[in-house]
Design an enzyme around this catalytic site. Sequence first.
Site, PDB file in Angstrom:
ATOM      1  N   LYS A 277      26.968  -4.330  -3.719  1.00 11.83           N
ATOM      2  CA  LYS A 277      28.427  -4.285  -3.950  1.00 11.83           C
ATOM      3  C   LYS A 277      29.143  -3.725  -2.736  1.00 11.83           C
ATOM      4  CE  LYS A 277      27.647  -2.971  -8.787  1.00 11.83           C
ATOM      5  NZ  LYS A 277      27.859  -1.869  -9.737  1.00 11.83           N
TER       6      LYS A 277
ATOM      7  N   HIS B  22       5.234   5.857  11.631  1.00 14.18           N
ATOM      8  CA  HIS B  22       4.749   5.753  10.249  1.00 14.18           C
ATOM      9  C   HIS B  22       3.760   6.920  10.029  1.00 14.18           C
ATOM     10  CE1 HIS B  22       3.618   4.213   6.469  1.00 14.18           C
ATOM     11  NE2 HIS B  22       3.243   2.991   6.775  1.00 14.18           N
TER      12      HIS B  22
ATOM     13  N   ARG C 133       0.807  -1.221   0.000  1.00 11.37           N
ATOM     14  CA  ARG C 133       0.000   0.000   0.000  1.00 11.37           C
ATOM     15  C   ARG C 133       0.842   1.275   0.000  1.00 11.37           C
ATOM     16  NH1 ARG C 133      -3.181  -3.736   1.655  1.00 11.37           N
ATOM     17  NH2 ARG C 133      -1.336  -4.374   2.754  1.00 11.37           N
ATOM     18  N   THR C 134       1.824   1.351   0.872  1.00 10.33           N
ATOM     19  CA  THR C 134       2.561   2.612   0.997  1.00 10.33           C
ATOM     20  C   THR C 134       3.307   2.920  -0.302  1.00 10.33           C
ATOM     21  OG1 THR C 134       2.787   2.167   3.343  1.00 10.33           O
ATOM     22  CG2 THR C 134       4.165   3.909   2.461  1.00 10.33           C
TER      23      THR C 134
ATOM     24  N   ARG D  94      11.565   3.885   3.474  1.00  8.50           N
ATOM     25  CA  ARG D  94      11.164   2.926   4.527  1.00  8.50           C
ATOM     26  C   ARG D  94      12.400   2.142   4.903  1.00  8.50           C
ATOM     27  NH1 ARG D  94       5.968  -0.979   4.490  1.00  8.50           N
ATOM     28  NH2 ARG D  94       5.090   1.047   5.003  1.00  8.50           N
TER      29      ARG D  94
HETATM   30  C1  NCD Z   1       1.889  -0.983   8.067  1.00  7.22           C
HETATM   31  C2  NCD Z   1       3.384  -0.832   8.227  1.00  7.22           C
HETATM   32  O1  NCD Z   1       4.148  -1.051   7.289  1.00  7.22           O
HETATM   33  O2  NCD Z   1       3.752  -0.440   9.319  1.00  7.22           O
HETATM   34  N1  NCD Z   1       1.505  -1.175   6.731  1.00  7.22           N
HETATM   35  C3  NCD Z   1       1.206  -0.070   5.970  1.00  7.22           C
HETATM   36  O3  NCD Z   1       2.058   0.727   5.661  1.00  7.22           O
HETATM   37  N2  NCD Z   1      -0.078   0.116   5.640  1.00  7.22           N
HETATM   38  C4  NCD Z   1       1.270  -1.957   8.972  1.00  7.22           C
HETATM   39  C5  NCD Z   1       1.838  -3.322   9.094  1.00  7.22           C
HETATM   40  O4  NCD Z   1       2.730  -3.744   8.357  1.00  7.22           O
HETATM   41  O5  NCD Z   1       1.355  -4.037   9.972  1.00  7.22           O
END
Ligand code: NCD
Length: 299
Positions: free
Chosen positions: A83, A132, A53-54, A104
């Site tokens: 590398k 997040h 999703r993100t 991320r």
């Molecule tokens: C979440 C995350 O990555 O923290 N997912 C997301 O971005 N919607 C929740 C999760 O992984 O549980």
Amino acid sequence: MKLKSLISIHDLSKKEILTLINQASEIQNNSQKFFEKTKGKILGLLFFEPSTRTVLSFSSAMYRLGGQVITYNSDLQYTSMAKGESLEDTIKVVSSYCDIVAIRHQQVGILKKLQSIISIPLINAGEGTGEHPTQTLSDLFTIYKHFKKLDITIAFYGDLKYGRTNHSMILAMSQFNANIICIAPNELQMPDEYIEQAQKNGANVILDKDINKYLSKIDVLYVSRLQVERISRITKETELKSIDQKLIDKLNSKAIILHPMPRVGEINPEIDNDRRAKYFEQATNAVAMRMAILDFYLR
Ligand code: NCD
């Protein structure tokens, strides 16, 4: 001038959060309006942990704004880090290829460090067991769309210890005078640092293991999965009871059920058609919110 970044939800004032909610809502009504500023801009996506999703809603948001997205094949073995290149060198170079970057990473604290070595805005797209914030902004948008206010009663249910969505969310909700209930087994309860910050923001925080006595009183049931990849030992104590029809029969008729997704058993699909189940709508709202975020930071 140092450009603003979004690393913690606390990097935004209450006023800025409300502005983003309004912008997301305007975008959902008429996205054309926002094309001019972002047309031709490039978003770099660097994800060192899994995402559906993100990563895709950020991409969708940037394309809908008339911008472009660059990323590497999500398998790190195809990057120069395979590398032996350092993360710092990688980010420094990639940041010169784009106008804004969303990252991320599994290591808490790394984004602040990376921000200090680049000169474009950096957006936290999920930092280990930390925060997040863009998920939180999407969640606040969904709550606001539903209740037209944020001073509601919210119950967090699930892995509150390792689930970063809960951490940014409790910080944000506490700024808006929400009543906060954290429901989890002791092993998975909300970390003290977030409870203390929420209390410092003036919120009333209740910790409990049993969800039943709160069901009739809450406005938002915020569910999250067990972060199995971050837990060393899964025991009977860390098991989460699934939210099912029997349980939501006791839930307030005006409440909504949210989940950042993915779900892996903590919400039974049998409740998906209940009108209070809003987790798919929540995932859809993330595109408009991420459009608002990109527009805001690309000023
Ligand atoms: C979440 C995350 O990555 O923290 N997912 C997301 O971005 N919607 C929740 C999760 O992984 O549980």
